[in-house]
Design a protein around this motif. Structure first.
Motif, PDB file in Angstrom:
ATOM      1  N   ALA B  90       0.806  -1.008  -0.056  1.00  0.00           N
ATOM      2  CA  ALA B  90       0.193   0.075  -0.072  1.00  0.00           C
ATOM      3  C   ALA B  90       1.053   1.261   0.045  1.00  0.00           C
ATOM      4  N   TYR B  91       0.581   2.121  -0.631  1.00  0.00           N
ATOM      5  CA  TYR B  91       1.419   3.409  -0.948  1.00  0.00           C
ATOM      6  C   TYR B  91       0.439   4.512  -1.082  1.00  0.00           C
ATOM      7  N   GLU B  92       0.230   5.377  -0.298  1.00  0.00           N
ATOM      8  CA  GLU B  92      -0.599   6.670  -0.287  1.00  0.00           C
ATOM      9  C   GLU B  92      -2.110   6.295  -0.428  1.00  0.00           C
ATOM     10  N   GLY B  93      -2.605   5.273   0.242  1.00  0.00           N
ATOM     11  CA  GLY B  93      -4.090   4.638   0.037  1.00  0.00           C
ATOM     12  C   GLY B  93      -4.230   3.936  -0.836  1.00  0.00           C
ATOM     13  N   LYS B  94      -3.537   3.545  -1.571  1.00  0.00           N
ATOM     14  CA  LYS B  94      -3.735   2.635  -2.863  1.00  0.00           C
ATOM     15  C   LYS B  94      -2.949   1.455  -2.636  1.00  0.00           C
ATOM     16  N   ALA B  95      -3.380   0.172  -3.410  1.00  0.00           N
ATOM     17  CA  ALA B  95      -2.612  -0.925  -3.230  1.00  0.00           C
ATOM     18  C   ALA B  95      -2.141  -1.285  -4.535  1.00  0.00           C
ATOM     19  N   TYR B  96      -0.987  -1.679  -4.525  1.00  0.00           N
ATOM     20  CA  TYR B  96      -0.191  -2.143  -5.865  1.00  0.00           C
ATOM     21  C   TYR B  96       0.149  -3.486  -5.603  1.00  0.00           C
ATOM     22  N   ILE B  97      -0.123  -4.394  -6.927  1.00  0.00           N
ATOM     23  CA  ILE B  97       0.494  -5.807  -6.710  1.00  0.00           C
ATOM     24  C   ILE B  97       1.376  -6.033  -7.795  1.00  0.00           C
ATOM     25  N   PHE B  98       2.483  -6.715  -7.399  1.00  0.00           N
ATOM     26  CA  PHE B  98       3.546  -7.297  -8.356  1.00  0.00           C
ATOM     27  C   PHE B  98       3.414  -8.548  -8.395  1.00  0.00           C
ATOM     28  N   THR B  99       3.153  -9.446  -9.513  1.00  0.00           N
ATOM     29  CA  THR B  99       2.836 -10.703  -9.592  1.00  0.00           C
ATOM     30  C   THR B  99       3.855 -11.092 -10.486  1.00  0.00           C
ATOM     31  N   ALA B 100       4.098 -12.670 -10.603  1.00  0.00           N
ATOM     32  CA  ALA B 100       4.893 -13.211 -11.525  1.00  0.00           C
ATOM     33  C   ALA B 100       5.042 -14.704 -10.785  1.00  0.00           C
ATOM     34  N   PRO B 101       5.838 -15.510 -11.572  1.00  0.00           N
ATOM     35  CA  PRO B 101       5.901 -17.031 -11.143  1.00  0.00           C
ATOM     36  C   PRO B 101       6.912 -16.799  -9.920  1.00  0.00           C
ATOM     37  N   SER B 102       6.956 -17.820  -9.139  1.00  0.00           N
ATOM     38  CA  SER B 102       7.867 -17.832  -7.814  1.00  0.00           C
ATOM     39  C   SER B 102       9.214 -17.612  -8.208  1.00  0.00           C
ATOM     40  N   LYS B 103       9.917 -17.012  -7.572  1.00  0.00           N
ATOM     41  CA  LYS B 103      11.430 -16.910  -7.620  1.00  0.00           C
ATOM     42  C   LYS B 103      11.620 -15.881  -8.761  1.00  0.00           C
ATOM     43  N   THR B 104      10.741 -15.234  -9.120  1.00  0.00           N
ATOM     44  CA  THR B 104      11.336 -14.286 -10.165  1.00  0.00           C
ATOM     45  C   THR B 104      11.803 -12.868  -9.566  1.00  0.00           C
ATOM     46  N   GLY B 105      11.057 -12.433  -8.244  1.00  0.00           N
ATOM     47  CA  GLY B 105      11.657 -11.364  -7.587  1.00  0.00           C
ATOM     48  C   GLY B 105      10.798 -10.386  -7.170  1.00  0.00           C
ATOM     49  N   LYS B 106       9.529 -10.994  -6.807  1.00  0.00           N
ATOM     50  CA  LYS B 106       8.501 -10.080  -6.463  1.00  0.00           C
ATOM     51  C   LYS B 106       8.594  -9.609  -4.886  1.00  0.00           C
ATOM     52  N   SER B 107       9.270 -10.311  -3.926  1.00  0.00           N
ATOM     53  CA  SER B 107       9.834 -10.039  -2.880  1.00  0.00           C
ATOM     54  C   SER B 107      10.962  -8.935  -2.895  1.00  0.00           C
ATOM     55  N   THR B 108      11.783  -9.488  -3.991  1.00  0.00           N
ATOM     56  CA  THR B 108      12.895  -8.427  -3.930  1.00  0.00           C
ATOM     57  C   THR B 108      12.551  -6.833  -4.504  1.00  0.00           C
ATOM     58  N   HIS B 109      11.396  -7.020  -5.242  1.00  0.00           N
ATOM     59  CA  HIS B 109      10.889  -5.622  -5.685  1.00  0.00           C
ATOM     60  C   HIS B 109      10.408  -4.857  -4.694  1.00  0.00           C
ATOM     61  N   ILE B 110       9.535  -5.471  -3.841  1.00  0.00           N
ATOM     62  CA  ILE B 110       8.772  -4.664  -2.648  1.00  0.00           C
ATOM     63  C   ILE B 110       9.811  -4.282  -1.600  1.00  0.00           C
ATOM     64  N   ARG B 111      10.768  -5.178  -1.472  1.00  0.00           N
ATOM     65  CA  ARG B 111      11.884  -4.572  -0.761  1.00  0.00           C
ATOM     66  C   ARG B 111      12.493  -3.490  -1.063  1.00  0.00           C
ATOM     67  N   LEU B 112      12.599  -3.304  -2.285  1.00  0.00           N
ATOM     68  CA  LEU B 112      13.450  -2.102  -2.673  1.00  0.00           C
ATOM     69  C   LEU B 112      12.311  -0.944  -2.812  1.00  0.00           C
ATOM     70  N   TRP B 113      10.941  -1.145  -2.946  1.00  0.00           N
ATOM     71  CA  TRP B 113      10.016  -0.209  -2.734  1.00  0.00           C
ATOM     72  C   TRP B 113      10.188   0.221  -1.156  1.00  0.00           C
ATOM     73  N   LYS B 114      10.202  -0.715  -0.294  1.00  0.00           N
ATOM     74  CA  LYS B 114      10.599  -0.149   1.195  1.00  0.00           C
ATOM     75  C   LYS B 114      11.739   0.419   1.229  1.00  0.00           C
ATOM     76  N   GLN B 115      12.733  -0.083   0.847  1.00  0.00           N
ATOM     77  CA  GLN B 115      14.125   1.146   0.896  1.00  0.00           C
ATOM     78  C   GLN B 115      13.858   2.354   0.232  1.00  0.00           C
ATOM     79  N   VAL B 116      13.220   2.504  -0.823  1.00  0.00           N
ATOM     80  CA  VAL B 116      13.213   3.793  -1.361  1.00  0.00           C
ATOM     81  C   VAL B 116      12.198   4.643  -0.686  1.00  0.00           C
ATOM     82  N   PHE B 117      10.886   4.188  -0.152  1.00  0.00           N
ATOM     83  CA  PHE B 117       9.913   5.272   0.251  1.00  0.00           C
ATOM     84  C   PHE B 117       9.578   4.915   1.914  1.00  0.00           C
ATOM     85  N   GLY B 118      10.431   3.934   2.448  1.00  0.00           N
ATOM     86  CA  GLY B 118      10.441   3.846   3.648  1.00  0.00           C
ATOM     87  C   GLY B 118       8.865   3.590   4.319  1.00  0.00           C
ATOM     88  N   GLU B 119       8.533   4.394   5.323  1.00  0.00           N
ATOM     89  CA  GLU B 119       7.325   4.177   6.007  1.00  0.00           C
ATOM     90  C   GLU B 119       6.342   4.402   5.157  1.00  0.00           C
TER      91      GLU B 119
END
Lengths: 88, 238
Positions: B90-119
């Motif tokens: 969730a970012y500024e009240g909206k949900a965004y979904i990153f989807t792909a087959p397992s092990k593509t990098g979904k978790s990595t991508h949302i970790r990067l979102w956390k890294q860039v935008f923090g709280e």
């Protein structure tokens, strides 16, 4: 020829989608998308129509030559056989 | 001795009957006193089968939890909800979904979102959120079933958009048409056994594919986040 038990046709965003349900949903995860003509052929296969009956129906409805109707039907049948959805 | 609990997932009460007290701990943020709309349980055979198909070492109690979630996934389409395979934030009240087959990098991508935008970024669910359809709108909901990282929060947000991820050497994002998205989304949605539930699932996907959908080819860098942010949040894509 008959459509294997365990597949349903439902509306897609455009055209139609065929998806597995029941035991088939455990074995087969595919979705086939059909345009309106392919969906009509699907319905005729579900009704147990023969290839000749389907050709006649398409010729009448779309005013097309036998070869064109047969080609369309053969394409669908081959796809369904390949995906294991149609039984000889 | 069976443990009986009721959880609230995606706004509905669900009864869970479990052989282990693990479920109560696992679902602690989702427990409720309300009357369940339906209840699920699993047999010893289901639990054993789950252990046999597990791709990674797992415990009997976690195998049971996965079986229970599958039982829930079978039933919730009848309540206009589906279990979806993707990482939702969730970012500024909206949900965004990153989807792909397992092990593509979904978790990595949302970790990067956390890294860039923090709280500013809240992870709704890192692996299998529930999507609900009400009055033509899709909402994304957290559940405790969140993959190996176990990133999840009991929060909900209206869907803003979806990204189909693939690994790439650069970071490019392009729109996906509703027609193409329909098929791609089906592949990432739980496919129920019953015909009625399958029809309901397709109904939800027909709506889901009309939300902004994009294909993101990305590497593991903050530039990947810039690309997905520009398209999903700002509506800019190449």
């Amino acid at each position: 020829m008959k459509i294997k038990k365990g597949y349903i046709k439902s509306k897609a965003y455009e055209g139609w989608a065929v998806v597995p349900v029941g035991e088939e949903s455990k074995k087969n995860k595919i979705m086939l998308t059909l345009n309106d003509t392919a969906a009509e052929i699907w319905d005729m296969l579900c009704d147990g129509k023969s290839k000749d009956e389907m050709i006649d129906a398409l010729k009448k409805e779309y005013d097309i030559p036998t070869e064109q109707a047969e080609k369309g039907i053969t394409n669908i049948i081959e796809t369904l056989l390949k995906e294991g959805i149609l039984e000889e | 001795m069976k443990q009986e609990i009721t959880v609230r997932f995606a706004g509905i009460g669900i009864g869970i009957s479990s052989r282990f007290d693990f479920m109560e701990r696992f679902c602690k943020e989702y427990l409720t006193d309300e009357m369940p709309l339906f209840s699920v349980s699993v047999t010893d055979e289901q639990r054993t089968a789950e252990l046999q198909i597990a791709t990674e070492p797992t415990t009997e109690e976690y195998a049971e939890a996965l079986c229970l979630y599958r039982e829930i996934a079978e039933r919730i389409p009848l309540f206009d909800r589906v279990v979806f395979h993707g990482a939702a934030i969730a970012y500024e009240g909206k949900a965004y979904i990153f989807t792909a087959p397992s092990k593509t990098g979904k978790s990595t991508h949302i970790r990067l979102w956390k890294q860039v935008f923090g709280e500013k970024v809240t992870i709704i669910n890192g692996d299998k959120p529930i999507l609900s359809l009400k009055d033509g709108n899709i909402t994304v909901h957290g559940t405790p079933f969140a993959g190996k990282e176990n990133w999840q929060n009991n929060v909900s947000a209206p869907l803003g958009g979806i990204c189909f991820l693939t690994q790439g050497k650069d970071n490019t994002i392009s729109p996906v048409s509703p027609k193409d998205a329909f098929t791609k989304l089906y592949l990432q949605t739980y496919k129920p056994y019953s015909e009625e539930a399958a029809e309901k699932t397709l109904e939800i996907i027909r709506r889901l594919c009309t939300y902004p959908c994009f294909h993101l080819s990305c590497d593991i860098s903050e530039n990947a986040v810039k690309a997905s942010f520009a398209a999903l949040v700002k509506g800019e894509s190449k």
